[in-house]
Structure formats: structure tokens, C-alpha cells
Scaffold this motif. Sequence first.
Motif, short mmCIF file in Angstrom:
data_model
loop_
_atom_site.label_atom_id
_atom_site.label_comp_id
_atom_site.label_asym_id
_atom_site.label_seq_id
_atom_site.Cartn_x
_atom_site.Cartn_y
_atom_site.Cartn_z
N GLY A 104 -29.08 -41.59 40.51
CA GLY A 104 -28.29 -41.92 41.69
C GLY A 104 -26.91 -42.48 41.37
N HIS A 105 -26.67 -42.80 40.10
CA HIS A 105 -25.35 -43.31 39.72
C HIS A 105 -24.37 -42.14 39.57
N THR A 106 -23.23 -42.27 40.26
CA THR A 106 -22.28 -41.16 40.23
C THR A 106 -21.23 -41.30 39.13
N ALA A 107 -21.01 -42.53 38.69
CA ALA A 107 -19.99 -42.77 37.66
C ALA A 107 -20.66 -42.95 36.30
N ILE B 299 -14.04 -42.41 27.80
CA ILE B 299 -13.90 -41.44 28.87
C ILE B 299 -14.77 -41.86 30.05
N TYR B 300 -14.35 -41.46 31.25
CA TYR B 300 -15.05 -41.80 32.47
C TYR B 300 -15.20 -40.55 33.34
N PHE B 301 -16.40 -40.37 33.87
CA PHE B 301 -16.70 -39.27 34.78
C PHE B 301 -17.02 -39.80 36.17
N GLN B 302 -16.48 -39.16 37.17
CA GLN B 302 -16.93 -39.35 38.54
C GLN B 302 -17.51 -38.00 38.97
N GLY B 303 -18.81 -37.96 39.12
CA GLY B 303 -19.45 -36.66 39.37
C GLY B 303 -19.39 -35.80 38.12
N THR B 304 -18.95 -34.57 38.29
CA THR B 304 -18.90 -33.63 37.17
C THR B 304 -17.59 -33.68 36.41
N GLY B 305 -16.57 -34.24 37.02
CA GLY B 305 -15.25 -34.18 36.41
C GLY B 305 -14.88 -35.42 35.63
N ALA B 306 -14.13 -35.19 34.53
CA ALA B 306 -13.63 -36.31 33.74
C ALA B 306 -12.42 -36.89 34.46
N ALA B 307 -12.59 -38.07 35.07
CA ALA B 307 -11.51 -38.67 35.85
C ALA B 307 -10.50 -39.37 34.97
N ASP B 308 -10.91 -39.78 33.78
CA ASP B 308 -10.00 -40.48 32.86
C ASP B 308 -10.52 -40.27 31.45
N ASP B 309 -9.79 -39.49 30.65
CA ASP B 309 -10.19 -39.26 29.27
C ASP B 309 -9.16 -39.83 28.30
N SER B 310 -8.38 -40.77 28.77
CA SER B 310 -7.27 -41.28 27.98
C SER B 310 -7.71 -42.10 26.77
N ASN C 136 -8.71 -38.40 19.79
CA ASN C 136 -8.00 -37.17 19.42
C ASN C 136 -8.79 -35.98 19.97
N ASP C 137 -8.29 -34.78 19.70
CA ASP C 137 -8.90 -33.60 20.31
C ASP C 137 -10.19 -33.16 19.61
N ARG C 138 -10.66 -33.91 18.63
CA ARG C 138 -11.98 -33.62 18.06
C ARG C 138 -13.09 -34.12 18.98
N PHE C 139 -12.73 -34.98 19.90
CA PHE C 139 -13.70 -35.58 20.81
C PHE C 139 -13.62 -34.89 22.17
N PHE C 140 -14.81 -34.59 22.71
CA PHE C 140 -14.86 -33.94 24.00
C PHE C 140 -16.17 -34.34 24.68
N ALA C 141 -16.16 -34.45 25.99
CA ALA C 141 -17.39 -34.80 26.70
C ALA C 141 -17.51 -33.95 27.96
N VAL C 142 -18.75 -33.70 28.34
CA VAL C 142 -19.03 -32.91 29.54
C VAL C 142 -20.12 -33.57 30.35
N ARG C 143 -20.14 -33.20 31.64
CA ARG C 143 -21.18 -33.67 32.54
C ARG C 143 -21.38 -32.57 33.61
N PRO C 144 -21.91 -31.46 33.20
CA PRO C 144 -21.87 -30.23 34.02
C PRO C 144 -22.56 -30.30 35.37
N GLU C 145 -23.61 -31.11 35.50
CA GLU C 145 -24.32 -31.18 36.77
C GLU C 145 -24.21 -32.55 37.41
N GLY C 146 -23.33 -33.36 36.91
CA GLY C 146 -23.09 -34.66 37.52
C GLY C 146 -24.14 -35.70 37.20
N SER C 147 -24.98 -35.42 36.20
CA SER C 147 -25.99 -36.39 35.79
C SER C 147 -25.87 -36.65 34.29
N VAL C 148 -26.61 -35.90 33.49
CA VAL C 148 -26.59 -36.05 32.03
C VAL C 148 -25.19 -35.71 31.49
#
Lengths: 115, 113
Positions: free
Chosen positions: A28-31, A47-58, A62-74
Motif C-alpha cells: 500500500g505504500h506508494t513512495a 533515488i526516489y519513486f512515486q508509483g512507477t516513475g523515478a521522481a528524483d534520481d539526483s 553515476n550512470d552505472r547505477f539504475f533503478a526500476v519499479r515497473p509495477e509500482g511495488s517491487v
Amino acid sequence: GAGVSQTPSNKVTEKGKYVELRCDPISGHTALYWYRQSLGQGPEFLIYFQGTGAADDSGLPNDRFFAVRPEGSVSTLKIQRTERGDSAVYLCASSFSSLSTDTQYFGPGTRLTVL
Amino acid sequence: AQSVAQPEDQVNVAEGNPLTVKCTYSVSGNPYLFWYVQYPNRGLQFLLKYITGDNLVKGSYGFEAEFNKSQTSFHLKKPSALVSDSALYFCAVRGRGNNRLAFGKGNQVVVIP
């Protein structure tokens, strides 16, 4: 109820390899947030996600790091071409919403060691 | 920018004595302040937070913290320390509209039996 879970709890890899770290937030947590904690230091924002999108990845170093949250949960934090300096504890947190007043609840972390 | 200073590396206190862990912060606008505790090989556990209202905030396990705007401080306190309170304590701040927490470096608390 269940808290934030992270897998694996420990990950040892060799320099140059690719790793994935997984976070399962409170239901139930969206963030969702990722932090990195080096020895003797406090956690640092990645990095911070709101739902599925990365709202702040600042905070990603560097560009070796990447994160995803495709369904808004895991969420999965991905690190390419790992370096010894990437060794740290990677913490995931979630909150009910993205309001600044909401409490972030943390998982137990994944300890990454790059040899 | 937002930041937290926890000036002491380690706090030693005898069991039963009052415990204080110091924290000062810097943030634009009104601060939202948090305390977390970390036990060995475990994640951060939330203790308490200040959002607005009464400057004295009560939290889990008998801990409380006092917000002092003029001194930009948010010290954590417990009237009577227990050996089980020995852990690493982190203060964190979040400015309004800012989603990230800025943490201090942490204070190791050692409660001596």
C-alpha cells in the motif's frame, strides 16, 4: 504487518560484474526510496519513486547505477561494472505517500561487497 | 540544501541514568525532523518525528525529543537508559517539499550496566 524486505541480505561480487538488489515495500505504500550507507556514515539518498516513475534520481552517483519499479511495488537497483568503491549497505525505504511529513520505513538492507 | 550534525561519535551512559543524543540541523524553511535507531546488522527503526505543534515529541521505547527552533536542535532524550538501548542513533531532516532524508553520521550509544 510485514515490513520492507530486501534480498539478498548479502552479496559478494567481483569488480566489473553486474548486480541486482531487490526491495519489496510495505503493502500500500506508494513512495519508495533507495539509500546507500557506507561504513561509519549515515545513509545517503540515491533515488526516489512515486508509483512507477523515478521522481528524483539526483542521488545516483553515476550512470552505472539504475533503478526500476515497473509495477509500482517491487523495485530493483541495478549496478553495472561494479567497483570496489560501490561496497556499502544499500537500504530501501517506503512511505504511505510522498508527503514530506510521512515516515519512511526502512528494510534490513543488502550488504554489497565488491572484491 | 539540508544537513544534520551529530557532534559526538559515542555517548556513554550508566544504566538508569538520563540519556541525551545531540542533533542540530540546517534546512530552508520549516524542518521535519526524525530519529532512527540501528541495531547491528539490522535496518533503521523509526523512533519519533517532529512535524509541527508541541516542541516535545514522545516516541517509541520511552524516547522523546525536543525541537528548539532558535538553536536549530532536535536532541533525543530518555529519562532512564537501559542496556538494551545500546545502538547507533541517527537524526534526519527533511525540508518541506523535499522527498529525501538527510542523515547525520550517527551516534553510538553505549549503556554501561
